[in-house]
Scaffold this motif. Structure first.
Motif, short mmCIF file in Angstrom:
data_model
loop_
_atom_site.label_atom_id
_atom_site.label_comp_id
_atom_site.label_asym_id
_atom_site.label_seq_id
_atom_site.Cartn_x
_atom_site.Cartn_y
_atom_site.Cartn_z
N GLN A 198 0.87 -1.18 0.00
CA GLN A 198 0.00 0.00 0.00
C GLN A 198 0.91 1.23 0.00
O GLN A 198 1.68 1.45 0.93
CB GLN A 198 -0.91 0.03 1.23
CG GLN A 198 -1.86 1.23 1.24
CD GLN A 198 -2.56 1.42 2.57
OE1 GLN A 198 -1.95 1.25 3.63
NE2 GLN A 198 -3.83 1.77 2.53
N GLU B 180 -5.65 7.38 -8.20
CA GLU B 180 -5.01 6.29 -7.46
C GLU B 180 -5.00 5.01 -8.28
O GLU B 180 -5.94 4.71 -9.01
CB GLU B 180 -5.75 6.06 -6.14
CG GLU B 180 -5.66 7.26 -5.20
CD GLU B 180 -6.54 7.10 -3.97
OE1 GLU B 180 -7.40 6.21 -3.98
OE2 GLU B 180 -6.37 7.89 -3.02
N HIS C 87 -4.88 0.90 -8.43
CA HIS C 87 -5.24 -0.29 -7.65
C HIS C 87 -5.18 -1.52 -8.54
O HIS C 87 -5.70 -1.51 -9.66
CB HIS C 87 -6.64 -0.14 -7.05
CG HIS C 87 -6.76 0.98 -6.07
ND1 HIS C 87 -6.49 0.84 -4.73
CD2 HIS C 87 -7.11 2.28 -6.25
CE1 HIS C 87 -6.68 2.00 -4.11
NE2 HIS C 87 -7.05 2.89 -5.01
N TRP D 18 -1.56 -4.46 -4.84
CA TRP D 18 -1.06 -3.08 -4.89
C TRP D 18 -2.21 -2.11 -4.75
O TRP D 18 -3.24 -2.24 -5.40
CB TRP D 18 -0.35 -2.84 -6.22
CG TRP D 18 0.08 -1.40 -6.43
CD1 TRP D 18 -0.66 -0.39 -6.97
CD2 TRP D 18 1.34 -0.83 -6.10
NE1 TRP D 18 0.06 0.77 -7.00
CE2 TRP D 18 1.30 0.54 -6.48
CE3 TRP D 18 2.51 -1.34 -5.52
CZ2 TRP D 18 2.38 1.39 -6.28
CZ3 TRP D 18 3.58 -0.48 -5.35
CH2 TRP D 18 3.52 0.86 -5.73
N SER D 19 -2.03 -1.09 -3.90
CA SER D 19 -3.02 -0.01 -3.81
C SER D 19 -2.31 1.28 -3.46
O SER D 19 -1.19 1.27 -2.95
CB SER D 19 -4.08 -0.34 -2.74
OG SER D 19 -3.48 -0.41 -1.45
N GLU D 20 -2.96 2.40 -3.77
CA GLU D 20 -2.40 3.71 -3.47
C GLU D 20 -3.40 4.55 -2.70
O GLU D 20 -4.62 4.44 -2.91
CB GLU D 20 -2.04 4.46 -4.77
CG GLU D 20 -0.77 4.00 -5.42
CD GLU D 20 -0.41 4.88 -6.61
OE1 GLU D 20 0.77 5.22 -6.76
OE2 GLU D 20 -1.32 5.23 -7.39
N GLN E 271 -7.65 -1.16 6.25
CA GLN E 271 -6.72 -2.07 5.57
C GLN E 271 -5.44 -2.10 6.39
O GLN E 271 -4.49 -1.38 6.14
CB GLN E 271 -6.45 -1.57 4.14
CG GLN E 271 -5.57 -2.49 3.32
CD GLN E 271 -5.36 -1.95 1.91
OE1 GLN E 271 -6.16 -1.16 1.40
NE2 GLN E 271 -4.30 -2.39 1.25
#
Length: 401
Positions: free
Chosen positions: A56, A68, A70, A74-76, A107
């Motif tokens: 993240q 963002e 995703h 992987w996420s932002e 999260q």
């Protein structure tokens, strides 16, 4: 224990050995921004992602249109920021404790890794404390040394005090060299771990040498091409690069000086050295060709925490002349893959440059050793060190709990 008493020691869920980790990475710089922190951090995170860890990324939004990203693993989270004075293309994250607490409550990561020490990084420390999350950090920029180059040398002690307070609230701070480790330890920093930066030896390779680029530089086989790569800024000691180049010209050997990069010092350098070649900003692919097409990489900076350009030049088969500090001290074997100048003596630097370039054979012999000398600094090896450090921190946090 002093400030160390305030470190965050609790972890809610034990992560079994070799299990994928959920890692929250906090940074105030990220590609396409071009600087050593952004480029090396992104490559490290890429390596960790390939090992099935869930990442993240939390950083300032670089422009208002940015969205963002995703995908699986992987996420932002993009947060508010503002341009840094004198560096408007870079952002400084706003304090965002509330947003981080909310994000990590939804999260929850196994570990928070903070790469930069700005307001966003400080907010991450506070949010992690609220949620009892273990935290690690990076010491990536020598801010305390930069201060004297911008007329605020009196800020050096307060800067060191802030950085010490910041990093001593984490369970481990990665530093790139043993010399930096020893320096920070004397200054009262705790929990330091030496982890070098890496280099992409598939991108940076002698095979990228280009006769067409050398033609653009008006450099034939007899011309000595000196390369400087990095931000054109006062703290990089680039006046010494110009001084050394001018001394070489007086020796009547054909020589070209190439600057790759941009910054606030460019106008002054162009005025001092109008016959130098200024390439401006370059992509990583363009950099790889430039490194391999040069004959000597000159790096007189005395303010680096590491200096990844040293590794990139060597990987490209281009020997390095540098002061005996930062990455150069770690990776250069004097006379084998480059040359080290002890201390901070500018005149000694110039004289060493004249000596090693007097005969073409001297450079050629060292060029043959450059690329092979840095194999152990490939990114896969560095990522393994970081991964092992994260696991040790989690195990230690559980034991403390």
């Amino acid at each position: 224990m002093q400030e160390q008493d305030n470190a965050i020691y609790c972890v809610e869920n034990f992560v079994p050995a070799n299990a994928p980790l959920r890692i929250a990475v906090v940074t105030e710089t990220w590609p396409p921004e071009v600087n050593g922190v952004a480029l090396t951090l992104s490559r490290l995170i890429q390596e960790l992602s390939q090992r099935q860890h869930t990442i993240q990324l939390l950083r300032p939004r670089q422009d208002r249109h940015e969205t963002e990203s995703h995908r699986e693993g992987w996420s932002e989270l993009l947060l508010k920021g503002m341009p840094i004075p004198r560096y408007p293309q870079l952002k400084l994250g706003f304090p965002s404790k509330k947003s981080l607490v909310q994000a990590w409550s939804l999260q929850r990561p196994d570990l928070v890794h903070i790469a930069t020490e700005g307001p966003l990084g400080w907010s991450a420390l506070q949010a992690a404390r609220v949620l009892r999350l273990p935290v690690t950090s990076d010491f990536r920029t020598n801010f305390q040394s930069y201060s004297k180059h911008y007329g605020v040398g009196w800020l050096q002690k307060p800067i060191v005090a802030y950085l010490r307070k910041f990093h001593n609230r984490t369970l481990c701070t990665m530093v790139p060299t043993q010399a930096m480790h020893d320096q920070l330890k004397i200054l009262g920093f705790h929990n330091l771990q030496v982890v070098a930066r890496g280099v992409d030896t598939k991108l940076f390779t002698p095979d990228k040498r280009s006769s067409s680029l050398r033609d653009q530089w008006h450099a034939d086989d007899q011309t000595l091409v000196i390369l400087s790569v990095g931000r054109l800024a006062a703290e990089k000691n680039l006046d010494l690069t110009v001084k050394t180049y001018q001394a070489m010209k007086q020796n009547n050997r054909p020589v070209k000086l190439v600057f790759c990069g941009d910054g606030p010092y460019r106008a002054k350098l162009q005025a001092e050295c109008p016959d130098a070649i200024f390439m401006g900003m370059a992509t990583q692919a363009q950099l790889a060709v430039a490194y391999a097409s040069a004959d000597l990489f000159m790096f007189p900076s005395l303010t680096e925490t590491f200096g990844n350009v040293t590794l990139e030049a060597l990987a490209s088969g281009t020997p390095v002349l540098a002061f005996d500090c930062a990455a150069a001290k770690e990776v250069i074997d004097d006379g084998h893959n480059g040359w080290l100048v002890p201390g901070e003596d500018a005149q000694r630097f110039v004289l060493r440059a004249l000596a090693i370039t007097q005969k073409a054979s001297t450079l050629h012999e060292v060029q043959l050793n450059a690329a092979a000398s840095i194999r152990k600094w490939e990114w896969s090896s560095i990522a393994t060190e970081v991964e092992n450090m994260f696991r040790r921190v989690l195990t230690g946090a559980l034991a403390e709990r």
